[in-house]
Design a protein around this motif. Sequence first.
Motif, short mmCIF file in Angstrom:
data_model
loop_
_atom_site.label_atom_id
_atom_site.label_comp_id
_atom_site.label_asym_id
_atom_site.label_seq_id
_atom_site.Cartn_x
_atom_site.Cartn_y
_atom_site.Cartn_z
N MET A 1 -1.22 4.29 7.86
CA MET A 1 -1.56 2.94 7.35
C MET A 1 -0.35 2.36 6.62
SD MET A 1 -4.58 2.09 8.19
CE MET A 1 -4.96 0.81 6.99
N THR A 2 -0.35 1.03 6.54
CA THR A 2 0.66 0.34 5.76
C THR A 2 -0.02 -0.43 4.65
OG1 THR A 2 0.49 -1.52 7.25
CG2 THR A 2 2.21 0.08 7.72
N ALA A 22 8.70 -17.82 -8.00
CA ALA A 22 8.01 -17.60 -6.73
C ALA A 22 8.05 -16.13 -6.36
CB ALA A 22 8.64 -18.45 -5.63
N SER A 23 7.08 -15.70 -5.58
CA SER A 23 7.05 -14.33 -5.07
C SER A 23 6.98 -14.36 -3.55
CB SER A 23 5.84 -13.57 -5.65
OG SER A 23 4.63 -14.26 -5.35
N VAL A 24 7.07 -13.21 -2.94
CA VAL A 24 7.05 -13.11 -1.48
C VAL A 24 5.81 -12.34 -1.02
CG1 VAL A 24 9.55 -13.27 -1.21
CG2 VAL A 24 8.50 -11.02 -1.57
N GLN A 25 5.47 -12.52 0.24
CA GLN A 25 4.36 -11.80 0.86
C GLN A 25 4.96 -10.79 1.83
OE1 GLN A 25 1.37 -12.14 -0.23
NE2 GLN A 25 1.76 -13.93 -1.50
N SER A 26 5.11 -9.56 1.37
CA SER A 26 5.83 -8.55 2.14
C SER A 26 4.92 -7.40 2.53
CB SER A 26 7.02 -8.03 1.35
OG SER A 26 6.62 -7.55 0.09
N VAL A 27 5.39 -6.59 3.46
CA VAL A 27 4.66 -5.41 3.93
C VAL A 27 5.60 -4.23 3.90
CG1 VAL A 27 3.43 -4.33 5.85
CG2 VAL A 27 3.11 -6.77 5.38
N VAL A 28 5.19 -3.15 3.26
CA VAL A 28 5.99 -1.93 3.21
C VAL A 28 5.14 -0.74 3.63
CG1 VAL A 28 7.47 -2.82 1.37
CG2 VAL A 28 5.47 -1.47 0.78
N LEU A 29 5.79 0.26 4.15
CA LEU A 29 5.11 1.51 4.46
C LEU A 29 4.83 2.28 3.18
CD1 LEU A 29 7.37 2.54 7.47
CD2 LEU A 29 4.98 1.83 7.64
N PRO A 30 3.70 2.97 3.08
CA PRO A 30 3.41 3.76 1.88
C PRO A 30 4.45 4.85 1.67
CG PRO A 30 1.45 3.54 3.28
CD PRO A 30 2.62 3.04 4.08
N GLN A 31 4.60 5.27 0.42
CA GLN A 31 5.58 6.31 0.11
C GLN A 31 5.29 7.61 0.85
OE1 GLN A 31 5.78 6.77 -4.15
NE2 GLN A 31 6.98 4.89 -4.43
N ASP A 32 4.01 7.89 1.12
CA ASP A 32 3.66 9.15 1.77
C ASP A 32 3.58 9.00 3.30
OD1 ASP A 32 1.42 7.57 1.91
OD2 ASP A 32 0.04 9.07 1.08
N SER A 33 4.03 7.87 3.82
CA SER A 33 3.96 7.68 5.27
C SER A 33 4.87 8.67 5.99
CB SER A 33 4.39 6.25 5.62
OG SER A 33 4.48 6.09 7.03
N LEU A 34 4.38 9.19 7.11
CA LEU A 34 5.19 10.10 7.93
C LEU A 34 6.20 9.33 8.79
CD1 LEU A 34 2.41 12.59 9.11
CD2 LEU A 34 4.01 12.83 7.19
N GLY A 120 -3.96 -24.38 9.22
CA GLY A 120 -4.97 -23.83 8.33
C GLY A 120 -4.92 -22.31 8.23
N THR A 121 -4.03 -21.67 8.97
CA THR A 121 -3.90 -20.22 8.89
C THR A 121 -3.35 -19.82 7.52
OG1 THR A 121 -3.58 -19.96 11.27
CG2 THR A 121 -2.72 -18.21 9.85
N THR A 122 -4.01 -18.88 6.88
CA THR A 122 -3.62 -18.43 5.54
C THR A 122 -3.10 -17.00 5.52
OG1 THR A 122 -5.87 -17.72 5.04
CG2 THR A 122 -5.24 -19.98 4.44
N ALA A 123 -3.35 -16.26 6.59
CA ALA A 123 -2.93 -14.86 6.64
C ALA A 123 -2.87 -14.41 8.10
CB ALA A 123 -3.86 -13.96 5.84
N LEU A 124 -2.17 -13.30 8.34
CA LEU A 124 -2.11 -12.69 9.66
C LEU A 124 -2.62 -11.26 9.57
CD1 LEU A 124 1.44 -13.81 10.86
CD2 LEU A 124 -0.76 -14.89 11.39
N GLU A 125 -3.34 -10.84 10.59
CA GLU A 125 -3.74 -9.44 10.73
C GLU A 125 -2.93 -8.84 11.86
OE1 GLU A 125 -7.95 -7.95 10.41
OE2 GLU A 125 -7.57 -7.59 12.55
N ILE A 126 -2.17 -7.80 11.56
CA ILE A 126 -1.25 -7.20 12.52
C ILE A 126 -1.72 -5.78 12.81
CG2 ILE A 126 1.16 -6.59 12.98
CD1 ILE A 126 1.95 -8.69 10.88
N ALA A 127 -2.02 -5.50 14.08
CA ALA A 127 -2.46 -4.17 14.51
C ALA A 127 -1.37 -3.57 15.38
CB ALA A 127 -3.77 -4.26 15.27
N SER A 128 -0.88 -2.40 14.96
CA SER A 128 0.22 -1.76 15.70
C SER A 128 0.07 -0.25 15.61
CB SER A 128 1.57 -2.17 15.10
OG SER A 128 1.79 -1.49 13.87
N ASP A 129 0.96 0.47 16.27
CA ASP A 129 0.97 1.93 16.19
C ASP A 129 1.32 2.42 14.79
OD1 ASP A 129 0.33 2.02 18.86
OD2 ASP A 129 2.39 2.39 19.55
N LEU A 130 1.85 1.52 13.96
CA LEU A 130 2.17 1.88 12.57
C LEU A 130 0.95 1.74 11.67
CD1 LEU A 130 5.58 -0.02 12.32
CD2 LEU A 130 5.25 2.43 12.70
#
Length: 409
Positions: A1-2, A22-34, A120-130
């Motif tokens: 999971m991310t 201002a801040s950013v909307q970012s995505v990072v891998l968890p520290q325990d990610s393989l 009107g889009t406020t967010a994205l849902e991203i489904a991947s192998d990650l």
Amino acid sequence: MTRSHQPRRLPRENGEGRGRIASVQSVVLPQDSLVKRIPSRPPEFRGPDFDARFDCSTLIFDAVGSADGRTVRLLCPALLNLREALVRASIRARPSGQPCRFTHRQLDRHEDMLVEVEPGTTALEIASDLGTFAVEVSQPRFDWFAGERVLLTLSKNNELVWLQDWARFHRDRHGATALLLYDNGSTRYGVDELLAALEEVEGLNRVVVVQWPFRHGPPGHGSKRYWDSNFSQLGMFADARWRFLQGARSVLNCDVDELVMSRSGASVFAATERSRSGVTSFFGDWVFGIQDVTRDLDDSQPARFTDYRHALAPVVTYRYGLIPRHPMRCNPKWAVVPARCPLEAQWHTHTINGWWRARLVSRDFRFRHFREISTNWKYDRSERERFDPARHAEDPMMRDHFARVDWAR
């Protein structure tokens, strides 16, 4: 999971007055990610602190919406081994749930994905192998800098007085009217204190501090080889361009230890706006502290630009006896009119990639690069030299520019 990394939104982001955080909307891998980003640089060229500096986990720096609400640009560091999984991902818009088409673009140490969405889009849902994750959309704020002459920089832990003096200089010598600063995780002060210090500089219509909490990345191996692993600054340029600066009158890119000067006394903003191309590039010269000449420094009295009088004397050598080389010259910086920059070009540290006009260098403008205006984050720049008339030269242009700055306002 991310997981999504979303720094705390502060009230001033949408407040009144000229200052914003201002801040950013970012995505990072968890520290325990393989799964982690694997460096492309051979191990023998990485250096002892490479792993501590390398960003192995950020997938998306920011998700930036467009003015018409029909696209979202995902700004990513070089994905390397993570690329295939993200490029093959499926993306849905929220709240509509509609699937989204997207295109992918690979640049130098940076990638982006341009996602087609419904207004009107406020967010994205991203489904991947990650994994599957959601990222909110950062709305563009072109209105904040519309018609302004903007100073743009990335900073971490710099003395507040350096930042103030840097802004004052470019305000008085070039007509800067706004400042966009990305704070790269300063620990000496908080963003509120940083913004308050910048707001003390008079004459700026807009001051924005963006929280940019990413590892800057390791430098290359020497000055020329393996500049492949420092992603943060290129992500900053992309975020500034696509989120804030499309409506700016012009933008100047230079670091806090750099002051842009003009032989003719012209404004680099005005010259760029008047130019046929809409871009101005210019080389720089180092400014050194001289032992027993430059004021001695201590923690209670940090260096100031006006402490310095000497720049390195120009040195020209010839390759094969024919091709001139300038070994002591600093790599160029640039100013640009964003609306005239080709969409496919990439704002870069020392040029604008993919735009041949940015390779043309001005003879009028030159920046001074102050060696001791530094936190020594890359290497120790505090050691002074004894005066050598063959190496050091008093700089009358620097003296004349300093005399025309109101350093107290």
